[in-house]
Design a protein around this motif. Structure first.
Motif, short mmCIF file in Angstrom:
data_model
loop_
_atom_site.label_atom_id
_atom_site.label_comp_id
_atom_site.label_asym_id
_atom_site.label_seq_id
_atom_site.Cartn_x
_atom_site.Cartn_y
_atom_site.Cartn_z
N MET A 115 61.50 63.65 3.56
CA MET A 115 60.95 64.96 3.89
C MET A 115 61.90 65.70 4.83
N SER A 116 62.00 66.99 4.64
CA SER A 116 62.94 67.79 5.42
C SER A 116 62.39 68.09 6.81
N VAL A 117 63.31 68.38 7.71
CA VAL A 117 62.97 68.94 9.01
C VAL A 117 63.01 70.45 8.88
N TYR A 118 61.93 71.13 9.28
CA TYR A 118 61.84 72.57 9.09
C TYR A 118 62.03 73.30 10.41
N SER A 119 62.80 74.37 10.35
CA SER A 119 62.89 75.28 11.49
C SER A 119 61.71 76.24 11.45
N MET A 120 61.38 76.81 12.58
CA MET A 120 60.33 77.84 12.61
C MET A 120 60.91 79.24 12.44
N THR A 121 62.22 79.34 12.33
CA THR A 121 62.87 80.63 12.16
C THR A 121 63.22 80.82 10.69
N GLY A 122 62.83 81.96 10.12
CA GLY A 122 63.13 82.21 8.72
C GLY A 122 62.75 83.62 8.31
N PHE A 123 63.26 84.02 7.16
CA PHE A 123 62.98 85.35 6.63
C PHE A 123 63.02 85.26 5.12
N ALA A 124 62.11 86.00 4.47
CA ALA A 124 62.09 86.05 3.00
C ALA A 124 61.44 87.36 2.58
N THR A 125 61.87 87.88 1.44
CA THR A 125 61.28 89.10 0.90
C THR A 125 61.28 89.01 -0.62
N VAL A 126 60.21 89.49 -1.22
CA VAL A 126 60.04 89.47 -2.67
C VAL A 126 59.45 90.79 -3.11
N ALA A 127 60.02 91.39 -4.14
CA ALA A 127 59.50 92.63 -4.72
C ALA A 127 58.94 92.31 -6.10
N ALA A 128 57.78 92.88 -6.41
CA ALA A 128 57.14 92.64 -7.70
C ALA A 128 56.44 93.92 -8.14
N LYS A 129 56.15 93.99 -9.45
CA LYS A 129 55.49 95.16 -10.01
C LYS A 129 54.50 94.70 -11.08
N PRO A 130 53.29 95.26 -11.06
CA PRO A 130 52.32 94.86 -12.08
C PRO A 130 52.84 95.12 -13.48
N GLY A 131 52.56 94.18 -14.37
CA GLY A 131 53.01 94.34 -15.75
C GLY A 131 52.25 95.44 -16.46
N ALA A 132 52.94 96.16 -17.31
CA ALA A 132 52.31 97.28 -18.02
C ALA A 132 51.28 96.80 -19.02
N GLY A 133 51.42 95.56 -19.51
CA GLY A 133 50.51 95.07 -20.53
C GLY A 133 49.39 94.22 -19.98
N SER A 134 49.13 94.30 -18.69
CA SER A 134 48.06 93.50 -18.11
C SER A 134 46.72 94.04 -18.51
N ASP A 135 45.70 93.17 -18.33
CA ASP A 135 44.35 93.56 -18.72
C ASP A 135 43.70 94.35 -17.59
N ALA A 136 44.26 95.46 -17.24
CA ALA A 136 43.70 96.30 -16.18
C ALA A 136 42.62 97.18 -16.77
N ASP A 137 41.72 97.61 -15.90
CA ASP A 137 40.65 98.47 -16.36
C ASP A 137 41.15 99.88 -16.58
N ALA A 138 40.28 100.74 -17.14
CA ALA A 138 40.70 102.10 -17.48
C ALA A 138 41.04 102.89 -16.24
N ASP A 139 40.30 102.63 -15.15
CA ASP A 139 40.56 103.39 -13.93
C ASP A 139 41.93 103.04 -13.37
N THR A 140 42.28 101.74 -13.41
CA THR A 140 43.59 101.32 -12.91
C THR A 140 44.70 101.89 -13.77
N ALA A 141 44.47 101.99 -15.09
CA ALA A 141 45.51 102.51 -15.98
C ALA A 141 45.80 103.97 -15.69
N SER A 142 44.81 104.70 -15.20
CA SER A 142 45.03 106.12 -14.91
C SER A 142 45.72 106.34 -13.58
#
Length: 308
Positions: A1-28
């Motif tokens: 098992m690794s030794v972990y530092s308490m210092t860190g940074f991460a960033t992730v960008a995401a976007k909802p898929g156009a073909g998801s099962d969203a409701d009509a209100d969300t699609a508008s």
């Protein structure tokens, strides 16, 4: 098992898929690009804070559950931003908004004959002042958070590996210093014992006690006092305990996991042994080694403060 530092940074960008099962209100509504950013620094406990749009606060308990399951210590700040697409910059009136504005306009015109009908510019202004809240689907946001937490743990693991390497170097340095000090202990004790006997006899001779006290009794008393003094300046026990603490630090670093608090305790014990070694040192060589030990232990203490 690794030794972990308490210092860190991460960033992730995401976007909802156009073909998801969203409701009509969300699609508008305008789709939202979600950016999840996590920063963490050292802390005695796990302290999590959130910065996100108010419309996303409902998902905060799920995010807290993800963070507490993955992290044990550290001051963690999670930031979430959801921005609308560029083509949504120009407000577009919706049927619901137009109906509301029409009803309000009719009411105002009915009450005041001086009121003027709404213009196109005024309608667009109302659309701009109350835009539909951009939101991302909850599953998209949670997935982005999971990926961000994974990247944060990887960053903390890389930092932890460097910290472990630095700590192991200091452990080897302390072992080397202890190895140098060990042969000196017996030599210093013997030298100080002989010096004590000489001074004891000299003091008795100057006081004229040699005429009234038998020589054998004076010798036994001198040896007894010299032995007691030698025990007070003997640091072999401190060196043995220091070696045991170093072995435990090596074991914890090899084991990994949540070892920060245990390492902090062991560093305190190392500092105590080094202080005792310095206070009991009866030779310049041992005093110099004790000072070098204190410097190395202080360097370890600064690094251990960042270990989870």
């Amino acid at each position: 098992m690794s030794v972990y530092s308490m210092t860190g940074f991460a960033t992730v960008a995401a976007k909802p898929g156009a073909g998801s099962d969203a409701d009509a209100d969300t699609a508008s509504r305008p789709t939202a690009a979600v950016t999840v950013e996590i920063r963490s620094v050292n802390s005695r406990f796990l302290d999590v804070s959130y910065r996100m749009p108010d419309e996303l606060r409902a998902i905060e308990p799920a995010l807290r559950e993800l963070l507490t399951a993955a992290l044990k210590r550290g001051k963690v700040e999670l930031r979430i931003s959801a921005g609308r697409e560029a083509d949504a910059a120009m407000p577009e009136p919706t049927p619901e908004l137009m109906h509301r504005l029409t009803r309000i306009e009719s009411t105002v015109l009915g009450w005041s004959r001086q009121a003027q009908p709404l213009t196109v510019n005024e309608i667009l202004h109302w659309c701009r002042s109350a835009p539909p809240a951009p939101r991302a689907a909850d599953d998209t946001l949670l997935e982005a958070a999971r990926r961000c937490i994974t990247e944060l743990k990887e960053a903390r693991a890389r930092e932890g590996a460097k910290l472990s390497e630095i700590l192991m170097q200091r452990v080897q340095l302390l072992r080397s210093l202890a190895t140098q000090a060990a042969p000196m202990v017996a030599m210093v004790v013997k030298r100080q014992q002989e010096r004590f006997v000489e001074r004891w006899n000299e003091a008795l001779q100057n006081a004229g006690a040699g005429a009234t006290i038998p020589a054998e009794a004076m010798r036994e008393r001198a040896l007894g006092e010299a032995t007691a003094y030698a025990l007070r300046i003997d640091v072999a026990e401190e060196l043995s305990r220091l070696s045991a603490h170093l072995s435990e630090i090596e074991r914890l670093l090899a084991k990994g996991g949540e070892v920060g608090k245990r390492l902090e305790f062991l560093i305190q014990e190392l500092q105590r042994e080094a202080n005792t070694l310095g206070s009991k040192s009866a030779a310049l060589e041992l005093s110099s080694i004790a000072v070098d030990m204190k410097v190395a232990i202080e360097q370890m203490r600064e690094q251990v403060q960042n270990v989870e």
